[in-house]
Motif scaffolding. Sequence first.
Motif, PDB file in Angstrom:
ATOM      1  N   ARG A   1      69.177  20.875  27.947  1.00  0.00           N
ATOM      2  CA  ARG A   1      67.897  20.494  28.541  1.00  0.00           C
ATOM      3  C   ARG A   1      67.276  21.748  29.149  1.00  0.00           C
ATOM      4  O   ARG A   1      67.911  22.461  29.930  1.00  0.00           O
ATOM      5  CB  ARG A   1      68.089  19.429  29.617  1.00  0.00           C
ATOM      6  N   LEU A   2      66.013  22.005  28.793  1.00  0.00           N
ATOM      7  CA  LEU A   2      65.354  23.238  29.194  1.00  0.00           C
ATOM      8  C   LEU A   2      64.429  23.038  30.386  1.00  0.00           C
ATOM      9  O   LEU A   2      63.933  21.935  30.644  1.00  0.00           O
ATOM     10  CB  LEU A   2      64.557  23.798  28.016  1.00  0.00           C
ATOM     11  N   SER A   3      64.189  24.113  31.107  1.00  0.00           N
ATOM     12  CA  SER A   3      63.302  24.104  32.265  1.00  0.00           C
ATOM     13  C   SER A   3      61.838  24.058  31.829  1.00  0.00           C
ATOM     14  O   SER A   3      61.519  24.351  30.666  1.00  0.00           O
ATOM     15  CB  SER A   3      63.526  25.356  33.105  1.00  0.00           C
ATOM     16  N   PRO A   4      60.944  23.723  32.755  1.00  0.00           N
ATOM     17  CA  PRO A   4      59.516  23.853  32.455  1.00  0.00           C
ATOM     18  C   PRO A   4      59.159  25.310  32.205  1.00  0.00           C
ATOM     19  O   PRO A   4      59.952  26.221  32.458  1.00  0.00           O
ATOM     20  CB  PRO A   4      58.825  23.331  33.721  1.00  0.00           C
ATOM     21  N   SER A   5      57.963  25.538  31.734  1.00  0.00           N
ATOM     22  CA  SER A   5      57.473  26.890  31.487  1.00  0.00           C
ATOM     23  C   SER A   5      56.367  27.213  32.496  1.00  0.00           C
ATOM     24  O   SER A   5      56.290  26.586  33.556  1.00  0.00           O
ATOM     25  CB  SER A   5      56.967  27.012  30.051  1.00  0.00           C
ATOM     26  N   ALA A   6      55.547  28.190  32.163  1.00  0.00           N
ATOM     27  CA  ALA A   6      54.467  28.594  33.063  1.00  0.00           C
ATOM     28  C   ALA A   6      53.410  29.355  32.283  1.00  0.00           C
ATOM     29  O   ALA A   6      53.701  30.001  31.273  1.00  0.00           O
ATOM     30  CB  ALA A   6      55.000  29.470  34.193  1.00  0.00           C
ATOM     31  N   VAL A   7      52.197  29.273  32.771  1.00  0.00           N
ATOM     32  CA  VAL A   7      51.104  30.137  32.320  1.00  0.00           C
ATOM     33  C   VAL A   7      50.842  31.128  33.448  1.00  0.00           C
ATOM     34  O   VAL A   7      50.699  30.736  34.604  1.00  0.00           O
ATOM     35  CB  VAL A   7      49.829  29.328  32.016  1.00  0.00           C
ATOM     36  N   VAL A   8      50.818  32.415  33.103  1.00  0.00           N
ATOM     37  CA  VAL A   8      50.614  33.460  34.116  1.00  0.00           C
ATOM     38  C   VAL A   8      49.409  34.290  33.724  1.00  0.00           C
ATOM     39  O   VAL A   8      49.327  34.790  32.591  1.00  0.00           O
ATOM     40  CB  VAL A   8      51.847  34.362  34.255  1.00  0.00           C
ATOM     41  N   ALA A   9      48.470  34.454  34.649  1.00  0.00           N
ATOM     42  CA  ALA A   9      47.281  35.278  34.426  1.00  0.00           C
ATOM     43  C   ALA A   9      47.263  36.416  35.439  1.00  0.00           C
ATOM     44  O   ALA A   9      47.519  36.195  36.631  1.00  0.00           O
ATOM     45  CB  ALA A   9      46.014  34.438  34.562  1.00  0.00           C
ATOM     46  N   HIS A  10      46.965  37.618  34.964  1.00  0.00           N
ATOM     47  CA  HIS A  10      46.871  38.799  35.813  1.00  0.00           C
ATOM     48  C   HIS A  10      45.403  39.213  35.882  1.00  0.00           C
ATOM     49  O   HIS A  10      44.749  39.369  34.844  1.00  0.00           O
ATOM     50  CB  HIS A  10      47.731  39.928  35.257  1.00  0.00           C
ATOM     51  N   LEU A  11      44.913  39.416  37.099  1.00  0.00           N
ATOM     52  CA  LEU A  11      43.476  39.536  37.337  1.00  0.00           C
ATOM     53  C   LEU A  11      43.128  40.763  38.167  1.00  0.00           C
ATOM     54  O   LEU A  11      43.936  41.244  38.964  1.00  0.00           O
ATOM     55  CB  LEU A  11      42.965  38.299  38.089  1.00  0.00           C
ATOM     56  N   VAL A  12      41.892  41.221  37.986  1.00  0.00           N
ATOM     57  CA  VAL A  12      41.311  42.213  38.885  1.00  0.00           C
ATOM     58  C   VAL A  12      40.283  41.487  39.742  1.00  0.00           C
ATOM     59  O   VAL A  12      39.281  40.980  39.232  1.00  0.00           O
ATOM     60  CB  VAL A  12      40.637  43.362  38.109  1.00  0.00           C
ATOM     61  N   VAL A  13      40.576  41.415  41.047  1.00  0.00           N
ATOM     62  CA  VAL A  13      39.701  40.693  41.983  1.00  0.00           C
ATOM     63  C   VAL A  13      39.207  41.669  43.045  1.00  0.00           C
ATOM     64  O   VAL A  13      40.001  42.467  43.574  1.00  0.00           O
ATOM     65  CB  VAL A  13      40.445  39.522  42.650  1.00  0.00           C
ATOM     66  N   ASP A  14      37.955  41.603  43.373  1.00  0.00           N
ATOM     67  CA  ASP A  14      37.363  42.463  44.397  1.00  0.00           C
ATOM     68  C   ASP A  14      38.168  42.350  45.699  1.00  0.00           C
ATOM     69  O   ASP A  14      38.288  41.261  46.267  1.00  0.00           O
ATOM     70  CB  ASP A  14      35.919  42.027  44.642  1.00  0.00           C
ATOM     71  N   PRO A  15      38.746  43.471  46.202  1.00  0.00           N
ATOM     72  CA  PRO A  15      39.538  43.412  47.441  1.00  0.00           C
ATOM     73  C   PRO A  15      38.749  42.874  48.630  1.00  0.00           C
ATOM     74  O   PRO A  15      39.327  42.223  49.513  1.00  0.00           O
ATOM     75  CB  PRO A  15      39.967  44.867  47.661  1.00  0.00           C
ATOM     76  N   ASP A  16      37.453  43.144  48.685  1.00  0.00           N
ATOM     77  CA  ASP A  16      36.647  42.642  49.811  1.00  0.00           C
ATOM     78  C   ASP A  16      36.591  41.125  49.792  1.00  0.00           C
ATOM     79  O   ASP A  16      36.624  40.478  50.856  1.00  0.00           O
ATOM     80  CB  ASP A  16      35.236  43.229  49.749  1.00  0.00           C
ATOM     81  N   LEU A  17      36.503  40.537  48.603  1.00  0.00           N
ATOM     82  CA  LEU A  17      36.490  39.077  48.519  1.00  0.00           C
ATOM     83  C   LEU A  17      37.848  38.496  48.904  1.00  0.00           C
ATOM     84  O   LEU A  17      37.921  37.434  49.532  1.00  0.00           O
ATOM     85  CB  LEU A  17      36.128  38.646  47.098  1.00  0.00           C
ATOM     86  N   GLN A  18      38.911  39.201  48.571  1.00  0.00           N
ATOM     87  CA  GLN A  18      40.249  38.713  48.924  1.00  0.00           C
ATOM     88  C   GLN A  18      40.449  38.613  50.431  1.00  0.00           C
ATOM     89  O   GLN A  18      41.253  37.802  50.903  1.00  0.00           O
ATOM     90  CB  GLN A  18      41.321  39.631  48.323  1.00  0.00           C
TER      91      GLN A  18
END
Length: 493
Positions: free
Chosen positions: A305-322
Motif C-alpha cells: 500500500r503506497l502513500s499519497p503523493s504531492a504537487v509542488v510548485a516553486h515560485l518567485v514572489v515579490d519579497p515586499d508582498l511576502q
Amino acid sequence: MHIGIIGAGLAGLSAALHLTGAGHRVTVVERDEQPGGRAGTTTARSADGRAHLVDPGASVLTMPELVFDALTAGGLTRADAESELDLLPVRPAYAGRFPALPGHDRPSVLHVPDDIDTPEHFAWQRAMFDAAYPRFIAGDAALRSYANPRDLAALGRIIRLGALNSMQREVDRRVGDERARRMLTFQALYAGVSPTAARAVYAVISHMDVGLGVWYPRAGMGRITEVMAEQVRRAGGTVLLGHEVLGLDGRRGRVTGLRARSGSAGGPERTERLAFDAVVVTADAPVADRLLAPLGARPPRRRVRLSPSAVVAHLVVDPDLQQHWPTQAHHTLDFGAAWERTFAEITATRGRGRLMSDPSFLITRPAITTGESGPVSVLAPCPNLESAPLDWDSIGDEYVHGVLGALAARGYRGIDRAEVLRIDTPADWARQGLSAGTPFAAAHTLTQTGPLRRPQRVPGIGNAVLAGSLTHPGVGVPPALISGRLAAEAVTG
C-alpha cells in the motif's frame, strides 16, 4: 571488498561513507548529474535569466547527528563537517495557520513548539521515541529477532505506551486545543495514512520535529549530499554522476557487477561494465525490481500500500508582498477547515482517491532562515496514481493556478501573480521511477512499519542489499540515513 552502490541520495551516500570507514572500496553510480536524489537542490531560471536554487524534494532536516555520524565514519572531522554543512536552526520549526475553528472565531496562527504548552504530551512523545528508536528504527531488529529478550522488552514498553492505538486518539487524550492537535498529527501524511488510522508509535516523527528541532543548510538541502559525496571521494571512493544503470550482471543468486550508460550533454553515449563483490540498491521498487528480478530475486509476497503523493510548485514572489503574509516562518502549514475528510480523499484505495475539496498546504520559505532572497515553494498533498490515475501532464498547470488562487484568497498577497519556476506532479515523480508517482514510497501501515517493511536483504540474491525509503526503517531524511548505515552493516556482516 569492492561494493557498488546504486543511487547517490542520502541512503546511498550514507552506505558509502560507512563502508569506506570500514575499509571497503566503494563506487556510487548515480543517474543524475548531481547527487541528492529526493534530498537534492537544483537550479531553476526565471524569465529574466536569474538562477534560483530550489529544493524539489526534502525541505526539513531533523536529527542532523545522523549526517555527522556518516561523515565522521567516512573520515571527516566533526568540526570540518559542521563548517562545510553550515546548518542553521529553523525557528519556529513550523507555523500553523488555521481558519476559524471551535474556540477560535477568526483565523489564527500557532507556532511550533513555542505556542504548544502540553508537557504531558511531550513527555509521552519522548518516552515513545526513547522506547522505539534504538532497536526498531535505528537498529536492525527484524521480525525473527523478536524472540530476542531485549527486543521483546522494548516491544512491550512501546505497547504499554499505547503504540498500537490510534495516533489521533492518543493526542486527543492529552491535548485539548484543536490547532495543537493538528500540528502534532500532520506528520501522519509522511506515514501515508490519516492520523486516525496511523498507529501512535508515529509520535516518534512528531518528536523528531517538535522535540529535537529542525535545521536547514544555508546553501539548500542539496548541500548535505554534496558534502557527503565529496567526502566519499576524499576517502578514496568513486562517485559516478550521469550514469544510468541498465542492468546487473551475474548469475542467479549472485551479483557480479552492473552495466551503466553514460555520456556528457551533446557527447557520445557509451556503456560501461563495472565489477563488484556486492551491491547496495537504493532505487524505489519499480527500478529495484527491474534490476534484481533477472538474477533470481524473489518478489515481495504481499501487495504494497503506497502513500499519497504531492504537487509542488516553486515560485518567485515579490519579497515586499511576502512581508504582508499571515505568517513569517520557514515552514507554514495552512490548513483548510476539513481535516479528516482531506486525509480520506488523498489516502483512499485504488481508484477512489480525490483531490482535496478543502485543501491544506505546506508553504516553504528558506529565505526566512537564511536571510537571503529566494524562491517560495508550495506543496499540495494529492492521491498517488493508483489511488487517482489523473492526467497530471494535462491538468498540472491548471491545478497549480487554482492552488495559488486559494492561497491568495487566504491572505498570501501576490502569490497568484508569482512567476512559476518549476512544477512537480505525480507524473513527474513516476518518470523518476517512484512507485505510483509518490515520493513518500510505501505507506507506514501496521504491517509495513519499520522491521515489517520490505527487508534490506534481497531474498534469492546473497550479495545484494536494499536501502532507502522502500525498506527499513522507512520514509524521511533520518530513516534514509539510517537505512544506508544498516545496509553497510548488512553487506559487511
